[in-house]
Design a protein around this motif. Sequence first.
Motif, PDB file in Angstrom:
ATOM      1  N   MET A   1       0.839  -1.176   0.000  1.00 48.15           N
ATOM      2  CA  MET A   1       0.000   0.000   0.000  1.00 48.15           C
ATOM      3  C   MET A   1       0.888   1.245   0.000  1.00 48.15           C
ATOM      4  N   GLN A   2       0.564   2.176  -0.865  1.00 44.52           N
ATOM      5  CA  GLN A   2       1.331   3.413  -0.966  1.00 44.52           C
ATOM      6  C   GLN A   2       1.108   4.268   0.271  1.00 44.52           C
ATOM      7  N   ARG A   3       2.194   4.770   0.846  1.00 48.63           N
ATOM      8  CA  ARG A   3       2.097   5.616   2.037  1.00 48.63           C
ATOM      9  C   ARG A   3       1.642   7.006   1.602  1.00 48.63           C
ATOM     10  N   MET A   4       0.581   7.468   2.234  1.00 48.64           N
ATOM     11  CA  MET A   4       0.031   8.779   1.898  1.00 48.64           C
ATOM     12  C   MET A   4       0.780   9.869   2.666  1.00 48.64           C
ATOM     13  N   SER A   5       0.751  11.064   2.115  1.00 50.24           N
ATOM     14  CA  SER A   5       1.388  12.182   2.803  1.00 50.24           C
ATOM     15  C   SER A   5       0.593  12.525   4.059  1.00 50.24           C
ATOM     16  N   SER A   6       1.231  13.201   4.966  1.00 49.08           N
ATOM     17  CA  SER A   6       0.597  13.596   6.224  1.00 49.08           C
ATOM     18  C   SER A   6      -0.562  14.546   5.964  1.00 49.08           C
ATOM     19  N   PHE A   7      -1.639  14.377   6.734  1.00 44.35           N
ATOM     20  CA  PHE A   7      -2.740  15.332   6.603  1.00 44.35           C
ATOM     21  C   PHE A   7      -2.594  16.487   7.583  1.00 44.35           C
ATOM     22  N   ASN A   8      -1.529  16.503   8.392  1.00 41.27           N
ATOM     23  CA  ASN A   8      -1.309  17.584   9.350  1.00 41.27           C
ATOM     24  C   ASN A   8      -1.327  18.970   8.724  1.00 41.27           C
ATOM     25  N   PRO A   9      -0.632  19.195   7.606  1.00 39.28           N
ATOM     26  CA  PRO A   9      -0.665  20.551   7.034  1.00 39.28           C
ATOM     27  C   PRO A   9      -2.076  20.966   6.611  1.00 39.28           C
ATOM     28  N   TYR A  10      -2.865  20.018   6.156  1.00 34.04           N
ATOM     29  CA  TYR A  10      -4.218  20.322   5.704  1.00 34.04           C
ATOM     30  C   TYR A  10      -5.129  20.671   6.879  1.00 34.04           C
ATOM     31  N   ILE A  11      -4.993  19.921   7.972  1.00 33.77           N
ATOM     32  CA  ILE A  11      -5.788  20.192   9.175  1.00 33.77           C
ATOM     33  C   ILE A  11      -5.407  21.558   9.750  1.00 33.77           C
ATOM     34  N   PHE A  12      -4.101  21.792   9.893  1.00 36.66           N
ATOM     35  CA  PHE A  12      -3.648  23.074  10.429  1.00 36.66           C
ATOM     36  C   PHE A  12      -4.136  24.226   9.553  1.00 36.66           C
ATOM     37  N   LYS A  13      -3.948  24.105   8.243  1.00 37.95           N
ATOM     38  CA  LYS A  13      -4.330  25.173   7.321  1.00 37.95           C
ATOM     39  C   LYS A  13      -5.837  25.423   7.351  1.00 37.95           C
ATOM     40  N   ALA A  14      -6.623  24.370   7.501  1.00 39.66           N
ATOM     41  CA  ALA A  14      -8.073  24.546   7.567  1.00 39.66           C
ATOM     42  C   ALA A  14      -8.471  25.385   8.779  1.00 39.66           C
ATOM     43  N   PHE A  15      -7.937  25.038   9.949  1.00 38.06           N
ATOM     44  CA  PHE A  15      -8.226  25.819  11.154  1.00 38.06           C
ATOM     45  C   PHE A  15      -7.718  27.252  11.004  1.00 38.06           C
ATOM     46  N   TYR A  16      -6.491  27.394  10.540  1.00 35.90           N
ATOM     47  CA  TYR A  16      -5.866  28.712  10.388  1.00 35.90           C
ATOM     48  C   TYR A  16      -6.667  29.585   9.418  1.00 35.90           C
ATOM     49  N   ASP A  17      -6.966  29.058   8.236  1.00 39.48           N
ATOM     50  CA  ASP A  17      -7.721  29.822   7.234  1.00 39.48           C
ATOM     51  C   ASP A  17      -9.102  30.207   7.740  1.00 39.48           C
ATOM     52  N   TRP A  18      -9.743  29.293   8.471  1.00 41.29           N
ATOM     53  CA  TRP A  18     -11.071  29.581   9.003  1.00 41.29           C
ATOM     54  C   TRP A  18     -11.019  30.759   9.969  1.00 41.29           C
ATOM     55  N   LEU A  19     -10.008  30.784  10.840  1.00 43.89           N
ATOM     56  CA  LEU A  19      -9.863  31.910  11.770  1.00 43.89           C
ATOM     57  C   LEU A  19      -9.606  33.212  11.009  1.00 43.89           C
ATOM     58  N   ILE A  20      -8.710  33.178  10.039  1.00 43.66           N
ATOM     59  CA  ILE A  20      -8.392  34.377   9.246  1.00 43.66           C
ATOM     60  C   ILE A  20      -9.635  34.865   8.501  1.00 43.66           C
ATOM     61  N   ASP A  21     -10.365  33.932   7.858  1.00 43.01           N
ATOM     62  CA  ASP A  21     -11.575  34.305   7.118  1.00 43.01           C
ATOM     63  C   ASP A  21     -12.614  34.954   8.019  1.00 43.01           C
ATOM     64  N   ASN A  22     -12.611  34.612   9.304  1.00 45.25           N
ATOM     65  CA  ASN A  22     -13.554  35.186  10.259  1.00 45.25           C
ATOM     66  C   ASN A  22     -12.966  36.374  11.018  1.00 45.25           C
ATOM     67  N   GLU A  23     -11.867  36.903  10.498  1.00 43.31           N
ATOM     68  CA  GLU A  23     -11.197  38.082  11.048  1.00 43.31           C
ATOM     69  C   GLU A  23     -10.818  37.909  12.513  1.00 43.31           C
ATOM     70  N   ILE A  24     -10.312  36.711  12.825  1.00 42.48           N
ATOM     71  CA  ILE A  24      -9.837  36.375  14.162  1.00 42.48           C
ATOM     72  C   ILE A  24      -8.311  36.345  14.134  1.00 42.48           C
ATOM     73  N   THR A  25      -7.675  36.849  15.171  1.00 44.62           N
ATOM     74  CA  THR A  25      -6.218  36.843  15.271  1.00 44.62           C
ATOM     75  C   THR A  25      -5.761  35.509  15.867  1.00 44.62           C
ATOM     76  N   PRO A  26      -5.085  34.683  15.076  1.00 40.65           N
ATOM     77  CA  PRO A  26      -4.672  33.374  15.593  1.00 40.65           C
ATOM     78  C   PRO A  26      -3.363  33.445  16.378  1.00 40.65           C
ATOM     79  N   HIS A  27      -3.362  32.775  17.515  1.00 39.94           N
ATOM     80  CA  HIS A  27      -2.151  32.567  18.297  1.00 39.94           C
ATOM     81  C   HIS A  27      -1.973  31.063  18.436  1.00 39.94           C
ATOM     82  N   LEU A  28      -0.744  30.633  18.599  1.00 41.16           N
ATOM     83  CA  LEU A  28      -0.443  29.214  18.675  1.00 41.16           C
ATOM     84  C   LEU A  28       0.272  28.906  19.980  1.00 41.16           C
TER      85      LEU A  28
END
Length: 161
Positions: A1-28
């Motif tokens: 079975m082919q090893r898939m790339s990590s979904f971590n960047p996609y999960i992080f980017k989804a949360f990050y983009d959602w906050l930005i789109d809602n004009e929220i200041t993200p802190h980590l």
Amino acid sequence: MQRMSSFNPYIFKAFYDWLIDNEITPHLLVNAEVKGVQVPQSYVRNGKIVLSISSRAVRNFSIDQKDISFYARFNGQDEFIVIPYNAMLDLIAVENEIRYPLEMWLTPDPEDEEGEQEESDDNDNVVGFSTVDDSTDETDEQKDEGEKKDSGPSFTILKDD
């Protein structure tokens, strides 16, 4: 079975983009003691650091397969910051003070395990889906009347440890 790339960047980017789109200041909130974290140590408290990751606070923001990186100013000095996904604890929405627990969604990278990675099952660190039977037993009356309720498919997220 082919090893898939990590979904971590996609999960992080989804949360990050959602906050930005809602004009929220993200802190980590970051566990600064995790291998690969590059932050100014003088700002670390109790092994953790909170970083503003809004577009006004960082330059050259990059979301890669294993980490995020950017430049930020600390006490007038430019610092290159690297945060591996396994060091991310919470994404914080400053304006409404809500914490989104990234560590619940992000999976460890098997290559980042301490020491040499031994040959292991292909199922290590795999997140999978399992169907959930949330139907209730029908009474004879419901069967006769054809009143079975179908709430659609359900699933749970399983993580092999």
